[in-house]
Design a protein around this motif. Structure first.
Motif, PDB file in Angstrom:
ATOM      1  N   THR A 179       0.900   4.134  -2.976  1.00 56.69           N
ATOM      2  CA  THR A 179       0.590   5.503  -2.556  1.00 56.69           C
ATOM      3  C   THR A 179       1.725   6.462  -2.879  1.00 56.69           C
ATOM      4  O   THR A 179       1.517   7.521  -3.502  1.00 56.69           O
ATOM      5  CB  THR A 179       0.309   5.539  -1.048  1.00 56.69           C
ATOM      6  OG1 THR A 179      -0.839   4.740  -0.754  1.00 56.69           O
ATOM      7  CG2 THR A 179       0.067   6.962  -0.567  1.00 56.69           C
TER       8      THR A 179
ATOM      9  N   GLY B 273       0.818  -1.217   0.000  1.00 54.70           N
ATOM     10  CA  GLY B 273       0.000   0.000   0.000  1.00 54.70           C
ATOM     11  C   GLY B 273       0.843   1.255   0.000  1.00 54.70           C
ATOM     12  O   GLY B 273       0.536   2.230  -0.705  1.00 54.70           O
TER      13      GLY B 273
ATOM     14  N   LEU C 268      -5.627   1.584   0.570  1.00 58.21           N
ATOM     15  CA  LEU C 268      -4.701   0.471   0.361  1.00 58.21           C
ATOM     16  C   LEU C 268      -3.782   0.189   1.547  1.00 58.21           C
ATOM     17  O   LEU C 268      -3.250  -0.923   1.653  1.00 58.21           O
ATOM     18  CB  LEU C 268      -3.843   0.735  -0.882  1.00 58.21           C
ATOM     19  CG  LEU C 268      -4.612   0.899  -2.195  1.00 58.21           C
ATOM     20  CD1 LEU C 268      -3.641   1.176  -3.338  1.00 58.21           C
ATOM     21  CD2 LEU C 268      -5.430  -0.358  -2.497  1.00 58.21           C
ATOM     22  N   ILE C 269      -3.534   1.178   2.417  1.00 55.69           N
ATOM     23  CA  ILE C 269      -2.696   0.939   3.584  1.00 55.69           C
ATOM     24  C   ILE C 269      -3.571   0.477   4.736  1.00 55.69           C
ATOM     25  O   ILE C 269      -4.470   1.211   5.163  1.00 55.69           O
ATOM     26  CB  ILE C 269      -1.917   2.199   3.990  1.00 55.69           C
ATOM     27  CG1 ILE C 269      -1.043   2.685   2.826  1.00 55.69           C
ATOM     28  CG2 ILE C 269      -1.069   1.939   5.219  1.00 55.69           C
ATOM     29  CD1 ILE C 269      -0.341   4.011   3.113  1.00 55.69           C
TER      30      ILE C 269
ATOM     31  N   ARG D 129      -0.943   6.429   8.997  1.00 58.42           N
ATOM     32  CA  ARG D 129      -1.689   6.459   7.737  1.00 58.42           C
ATOM     33  C   ARG D 129      -2.396   7.796   7.543  1.00 58.42           C
ATOM     34  O   ARG D 129      -2.387   8.370   6.437  1.00 58.42           O
ATOM     35  CB  ARG D 129      -2.703   5.318   7.721  1.00 58.42           C
ATOM     36  CG  ARG D 129      -3.429   5.127   6.405  1.00 58.42           C
ATOM     37  CD  ARG D 129      -4.337   3.918   6.474  1.00 58.42           C
ATOM     38  NE  ARG D 129      -5.366   4.112   7.475  1.00 58.42           N
ATOM     39  CZ  ARG D 129      -6.666   3.866   7.294  1.00 58.42           C
ATOM     40  NH1 ARG D 129      -7.083   3.404   6.129  1.00 58.42           N
ATOM     41  NH2 ARG D 129      -7.534   4.062   8.250  1.00 58.42           N
TER      42      ARG D 129
END
Length: 411
Positions: free
Chosen positions: A235, A231, A401-402, A293
């Protein structure tokens, strides 16, 4: 080795320097980054002045970085096998030597673009050893409760080099020419190599029954299968792809549209770093665990807005303000990124995983620079707005995605 749980007393930046050998590694890393920051600005100004081509400037940046990114899985395996300090010293020596070769060839009028691209490609392969070596060395030397402090110091010192490096490069190029500036950068990197002599590795080198290529492939697979590292890679690749316009776009904006000089280009990039220096020291005092995040996504959004506004900048003060906003936000992104990667990676994989992860994260910069170079030949606003649009997608990627939490965290 990795230390015990955090003590009751709040850690300080001074505690970092009490760790044996850490101060010398920080000094060597700082000097190498200072030389590297100078080198990147000098390279762009050198190409713009000697070859008068933004397209070649973007292509040169691509060749100075991309081969190292391709080599990164092998570099990570070498770092785990051979030790980080010795390979960092090797890279610094190669960098100083090849930079001197560029100067000699240029002064002799024997440096056609293909040869320049070949030399910077070799440097790109060599540089990945020291870049990854330093980042993977820090958490191995320090106990876990000092990681946030180290990340804050690391980000701030990197920002300090982005203050000093561009300013020194711009002034030296303006007064003495790019060849003299290259020699100054080479000297700084040579001193970095000397500062690491005698530093002992904090951990034993990894033993492997497999081949070097096998270990490199294993590192690549580890990152691709790791939800957090995967992720982060997507990103940061998207973010850096958008911001790849900056290394060439800012010099073109200052030199051609705002009628500044090489020294002014250095000053703009110095503002990026000065803002990052301040925010890095501040965020380093904060426990980022569980917040990484959101820090990454929020500050990329701030950077994206500033990049879009840069397309409409028609005065130098406006450029300086936007540079400060972007630099400050970038420093916080870096601290969140470092912390997340350290906490969610098995320490046994630090060399291989960090090499692959860092390369995938950063790969967008040279690609973005190479793609934006031809566009900048015809327009300034369009490449900057396109970069902002691409970077905005990375904000969504960070949140989607993270993973918010990971099943494994380094202890």
């Amino acid at each position: 080795m990795l230390g015990p749980s955090p003590p009751s007393i709040e850690p300080s930046y001074r505690d970092l320097l009490r760790v044996r050998g850490f101060g010398r590694v920080v000094l060597g890393t700082f000097l190498a980054r200072l030389g590297g920051q100078m080198w990147g600005i000098i390279l762009v100004l050198f190409v713009l002045q000697r070859y008068r081509s933004p397209s070649l400037a973007g292509l040169t940046l691509l060749f100075s970085i991309l081969p190292g990114l391709v080599f990164s899985p092998v570099a990570g395996a070498l770092l785990d096998r051979q030790g980080r300090v010795r390979l960092m010293i090797l890279d610094y020596a190669v960098t100083a030597g090849l930079t001197a070769a560029i100067v000699i060839l240029s002064l002799a009028n024997r440096l056609p673009p293909p040869l320049l691209l070949l030399i910077v490609s070799v440097l790109g392969v060599s540089n990945i050893l020291s870049i990854t070596g330093a980042r993977s060395l820090f958490p191995l030397m320090l106990p876990r409760h000092l990681w946030d402090r180290a990340n804050g110091l690391d980000s701030s010192l990197y920002s300090l080099t982005t203050v000093m490096g561009p300013a020194m490069a711009g002034v030296t190029v303006a007064r003495f020419g790019p060849e003299a500036a290259f020699l100054v950068a080479a000297g700084v990197v040579a001193i970095a190599a000397v500062s690491l002599f005698g530093v002992r590795e904090p951990v034993a080198r990894a033993e492997s029954a497999g081949s070097l290529i096998g270990d490199a492939w294993a590192g690549l697979v580890y990152v691709v299968r790791h939800p957090s590292l995967r992720g982060l890679a997507i990103t940061l690749f998207l973010c850096n792809l958008g911001f790849g316009v900056i290394p060439v776009g800012v010099p073109v904006l200052v030199l051609r549209h705002l009628h500044g000089g090489a020294a002014t280009v250095g000053q703009v990039f110095a503002i990026f770093g000065l803002a990052g220096l301040v925010t890095g020291l501040l965020i380093g005092r904060v426990n980022t665990e569980g917040r990484e995040r959101l820090l990454i996504a929020g500050c990329i959004a701030i950077q994206t807005l500033a990049l879009g506004l840069l397309a409409f900048a028609n005065t130098l003060p406006m450029v300086f303000v936007l540079a400060a906003i972007t630099g400050g936000a970038e420093s916080i992104v870096n601290v969140g990124l470092f912390a997340l990667r350290q906490r969610r990676t098995d320490p046994a994989w630090f060399g291989r995983a960090f090499a692959v992860s860092m390369s995938l994260n950063f790969a967008g910069v040279p690609i973005g620079s190479a793609l934006s170079g031809p566009l900048l030949e015809h327009s300034l606003a369009f490449p900057l707005l396109l970069g902002a649009a691409i970077s905005s997608v990375s904000v969504v990627a960070a949140l989607v995605l993270i993973p918010a939490r990971a099943p494994f965290e380094a202890r």
